[in-house]
Design a protein around this motif. Structure first.
Motif, mmCIF file in Angstrom:
data_model
loop_
_atom_site.group_PDB
_atom_site.id
_atom_site.type_symbol
_atom_site.label_atom_id
_atom_site.label_comp_id
_atom_site.label_asym_id
_atom_site.label_seq_id
_atom_site.Cartn_x
_atom_site.Cartn_y
_atom_site.Cartn_z
ATOM 1 N N ASP A 1 7.827 34.939 5.028
ATOM 2 C CA ASP A 1 8.346 35.171 3.753
ATOM 3 C C ASP A 1 8.162 33.867 2.800
ATOM 4 O OD1 ASP A 1 9.991 37.082 1.602
ATOM 5 O OD2 ASP A 1 11.441 35.583 2.050
ATOM 6 N N ARG A 2 8.290 32.858 3.299
ATOM 7 C CA ARG A 2 8.313 31.383 2.954
ATOM 8 C C ARG A 2 7.048 30.992 2.516
ATOM 9 N NH1 ARG A 2 12.219 27.701 1.784
ATOM 10 N NH2 ARG A 2 13.525 29.542 1.433
ATOM 11 N N VAL A 3 6.059 31.157 3.624
ATOM 12 C CA VAL A 3 4.689 30.497 3.672
ATOM 13 C C VAL A 3 3.549 31.446 3.258
ATOM 14 C CG1 VAL A 3 3.369 29.156 4.972
ATOM 15 C CG2 VAL A 3 5.850 28.756 5.119
ATOM 16 N N THR A 4 2.524 31.115 2.582
ATOM 17 C CA THR A 4 1.358 31.786 2.552
ATOM 18 C C THR A 4 0.070 31.135 2.806
ATOM 19 O OG1 THR A 4 -0.056 33.126 0.874
ATOM 20 C CG2 THR A 4 0.924 31.109 -0.135
ATOM 21 N N ALA A 5 -1.069 31.364 2.751
ATOM 22 C CA ALA A 5 -2.087 30.770 3.234
ATOM 23 C C ALA A 5 -3.432 31.149 2.362
ATOM 24 C CB ALA A 5 -2.656 31.116 4.707
ATOM 25 N N ILE A 6 -4.392 29.974 2.299
ATOM 26 C CA ILE A 6 -5.574 30.104 1.472
ATOM 27 C C ILE A 6 -6.257 31.337 1.614
ATOM 28 C CG2 ILE A 6 -7.965 28.911 0.934
ATOM 29 C CD1 ILE A 6 -6.469 26.278 1.796
ATOM 30 N N GLU A 7 -6.527 31.737 2.954
ATOM 31 C CA GLU A 7 -7.274 33.004 3.163
ATOM 32 C C GLU A 7 -6.549 34.301 2.603
ATOM 33 O OE1 GLU A 7 -8.068 33.526 7.436
ATOM 34 O OE2 GLU A 7 -5.888 34.133 7.561
ATOM 35 N N ALA A 8 -5.048 34.344 2.408
ATOM 36 C CA ALA A 8 -4.579 35.525 1.771
ATOM 37 C C ALA A 8 -5.016 35.621 0.202
ATOM 38 C CB ALA A 8 -3.223 35.282 1.766
ATOM 39 N N HIS A 9 -5.602 34.585 -0.300
ATOM 40 C CA HIS A 9 -5.603 34.646 -1.906
ATOM 41 C C HIS A 9 -7.182 34.261 -2.173
ATOM 42 C CE1 HIS A 9 -1.332 34.467 -2.218
ATOM 43 N NE2 HIS A 9 -1.254 33.493 -1.401
ATOM 44 N N ALA A 10 -8.196 33.941 -1.383
ATOM 45 C CA ALA A 10 -9.462 33.725 -1.547
ATOM 46 C C ALA A 10 -10.219 34.072 -0.580
ATOM 47 C CB ALA A 10 -9.657 32.261 -2.018
ATOM 48 N N ASP A 11 -11.536 34.222 -0.880
ATOM 49 C CA ASP A 11 -12.529 34.469 0.334
ATOM 50 C C ASP A 11 -13.094 33.290 0.696
ATOM 51 O OD1 ASP A 11 -12.174 37.245 0.183
ATOM 52 O OD2 ASP A 11 -13.921 37.394 -1.422
ATOM 53 N N ALA B 1 0.895 -1.343 -0.214
ATOM 54 C CA ALA B 1 0.028 -0.028 -0.054
ATOM 55 C C ALA B 1 0.921 1.212 -0.008
ATOM 56 C CB ALA B 1 -0.974 0.063 1.277
ATOM 57 N N VAL B 2 0.335 2.164 -0.405
ATOM 58 C CA VAL B 2 0.813 3.836 -0.473
ATOM 59 C C VAL B 2 0.010 4.542 0.262
ATOM 60 C CG1 VAL B 2 1.579 5.644 -2.189
ATOM 61 C CG2 VAL B 2 2.125 3.395 -2.587
ATOM 62 N N VAL B 3 0.693 5.210 1.066
ATOM 63 C CA VAL B 3 -0.154 6.487 1.809
ATOM 64 C C VAL B 3 0.286 7.609 1.491
ATOM 65 C CG1 VAL B 3 -0.723 7.315 4.114
ATOM 66 C CG2 VAL B 3 -0.472 4.962 3.737
ATOM 67 N N GLN B 4 -0.325 8.654 1.048
ATOM 68 C CA GLN B 4 0.140 10.101 0.711
ATOM 69 C C GLN B 4 -0.679 11.008 1.758
ATOM 70 O OE1 GLN B 4 1.364 11.776 -3.075
ATOM 71 N NE2 GLN B 4 -0.366 13.433 -2.601
ATOM 72 N N HIS B 5 -0.032 11.737 2.454
ATOM 73 C CA HIS B 5 -0.721 12.565 3.326
ATOM 74 C C HIS B 5 -0.060 14.284 3.109
ATOM 75 C CE1 HIS B 5 1.567 11.045 6.963
ATOM 76 N NE2 HIS B 5 2.393 11.775 6.178
ATOM 77 N N GLY B 6 -1.043 15.115 3.375
ATOM 78 C CA GLY B 6 -0.469 16.394 3.121
ATOM 79 C C GLY B 6 -1.263 17.494 3.966
ATOM 80 N N SER B 7 -0.674 18.798 4.165
ATOM 81 C CA SER B 7 -1.384 19.806 4.996
ATOM 82 C C SER B 7 -1.444 20.867 4.036
ATOM 83 C CB SER B 7 -0.233 20.129 5.925
ATOM 84 O OG SER B 7 -0.476 21.340 6.686
ATOM 85 N N LEU B 8 -2.497 21.562 3.923
ATOM 86 C CA LEU B 8 -2.930 22.789 3.564
ATOM 87 C C LEU B 8 -3.030 23.953 4.527
ATOM 88 C CD1 LEU B 8 -4.094 20.512 1.563
ATOM 89 C CD2 LEU B 8 -5.592 22.033 0.675
ATOM 90 N N THR B 9 -2.383 24.941 4.168
ATOM 91 C CA THR B 9 -2.323 25.993 5.200
ATOM 92 C C THR B 9 -3.326 27.038 4.699
ATOM 93 O OG1 THR B 9 0.025 25.807 5.467
ATOM 94 C CG2 THR B 9 -1.208 27.986 5.972
ATOM 95 N N PHE B 10 -4.698 27.076 5.650
ATOM 96 C CA PHE B 10 -5.718 27.878 5.414
ATOM 97 C C PHE B 10 -5.351 29.334 6.157
ATOM 98 C CE2 PHE B 10 -9.656 30.189 7.162
ATOM 99 C CZ PHE B 10 -10.061 30.254 5.850
#
Length: 269
Positions: free
Chosen positions: A205-215, A174-183
């Protein structure tokens, strides 16, 4: 290679669980998929906020006193890379678990395949996101979001800053892929969990977030990711079996909730 669309899928959405239980369920899902059961896509929340350590992480890189004082849980992942602070509100996480013969053996091709629904979810949220096209030097290697950007699994927003990290581990079956989305980004807490003098501005300076680019709310982002995974997999909503939950609880007690695993990186099972 098996066609992903030909698999029996289930999608488990909007779970909130402690870090040790979250990692135990990934392992249980891998066993289920590897033994002929359904493939799993899941969306979840780390509750309480959790620092997940990479498989080979040196425990001396963690500010254990800060984590204890601030109520930040700590768990070790079975995937490599640096540690990630999963804020209970600001982080949206997912896992995709499939039989090993369902995805390419080439790691880059496998990431490209399994990250498709993540990129589609960003687009549905109104965020222009794609794999990093150029490398940026590391700021602090023990922190996943401050390591060099890797075009295989690091996803950046429209301004070139990292917005999602993804990792895989492979078992024989089996293969497991997991990830993190920064809201929502919390640079101060993300840097404070490490036993190092890190500048929060370097993180910003390195990291952004979903709420910075979308409502839209976090709840809307979770729903979008869940819906996208559901459409991609062609699946109906699903759930864990009682047996899987029992096995996950046993893994928490025997492995993921132990100091031997979390602090020393030794698998007691």
């Amino acid at each position: 290679m098996t066609d992903l669309a030909g698999l029996d899928w289930r999608v488990i959405g909007a779970e909130a669980r402690p870090g040790a239980e979250t990692m135990a369920l990934d392992e249980v899902a891998a066993a289920t998929a590897g033994q002929g059961g359904p493939a799993t896509a899941r969306v979840y929340q780390w509750s309480p906020s959790t620092l997940s350590l990479g498989y080979s992480q040196d425990p001396e890189t963690v500010d254990w006193d800060y984590c204890e004082r601030e109520g930040v849980d700590v768990v070790r992942r079975p995937t490599g890379g640096g540690a990630i602070y999963h804020d209970e509100f600001g982080d949206v996480s997912y896992s995709i678990v499939v039989p090993a013969d369902a995805v390419p053996g080439d790691l880059m091709a496998s990431y490209e395949l399994l990250c498709r629904p993540v990129l589609e979810a960003f687009a549905a949220m109104g965020v222009e996101a794609d794999f990093a096209s150029e490398e940026r030097p590391a700021v602090y290697e023990p922190a996943c979001y401050l390591r060099p950007l890797h075009p295989a699994h690091d996803v950046v927003g429209p301004d070139g800053r990292k917005i999602s990290g993804n990792a895989q581990y492979r078992r024989r079956d089996a293969v497991v892929q997991h990830g993190s989305l920064t809201f929502r980004r919390d640079a101060d807490r993300h840097t404070a969990v490490f036993d190092a003098d890190l500048d929060p501005d370097a993180f910003r300076d390195r990291v952004t977030a979903i709420e910075a680019h979308a409502d839209g709310s976090r709840e809307a982002a979770v729903a979008t990711l869940t819906d996208t995974l559901t459409d991609w997999a062609g699946a109906d909503p699903g759930s864990w079996t009682d047996d899987e939950l029992d096995r996950a609880a046993a893994l928490v007690d025997a492995k993921y909730g132990t100091d031997a695993w979390t602090r020393d990186g030794e698998d007691p099972t």
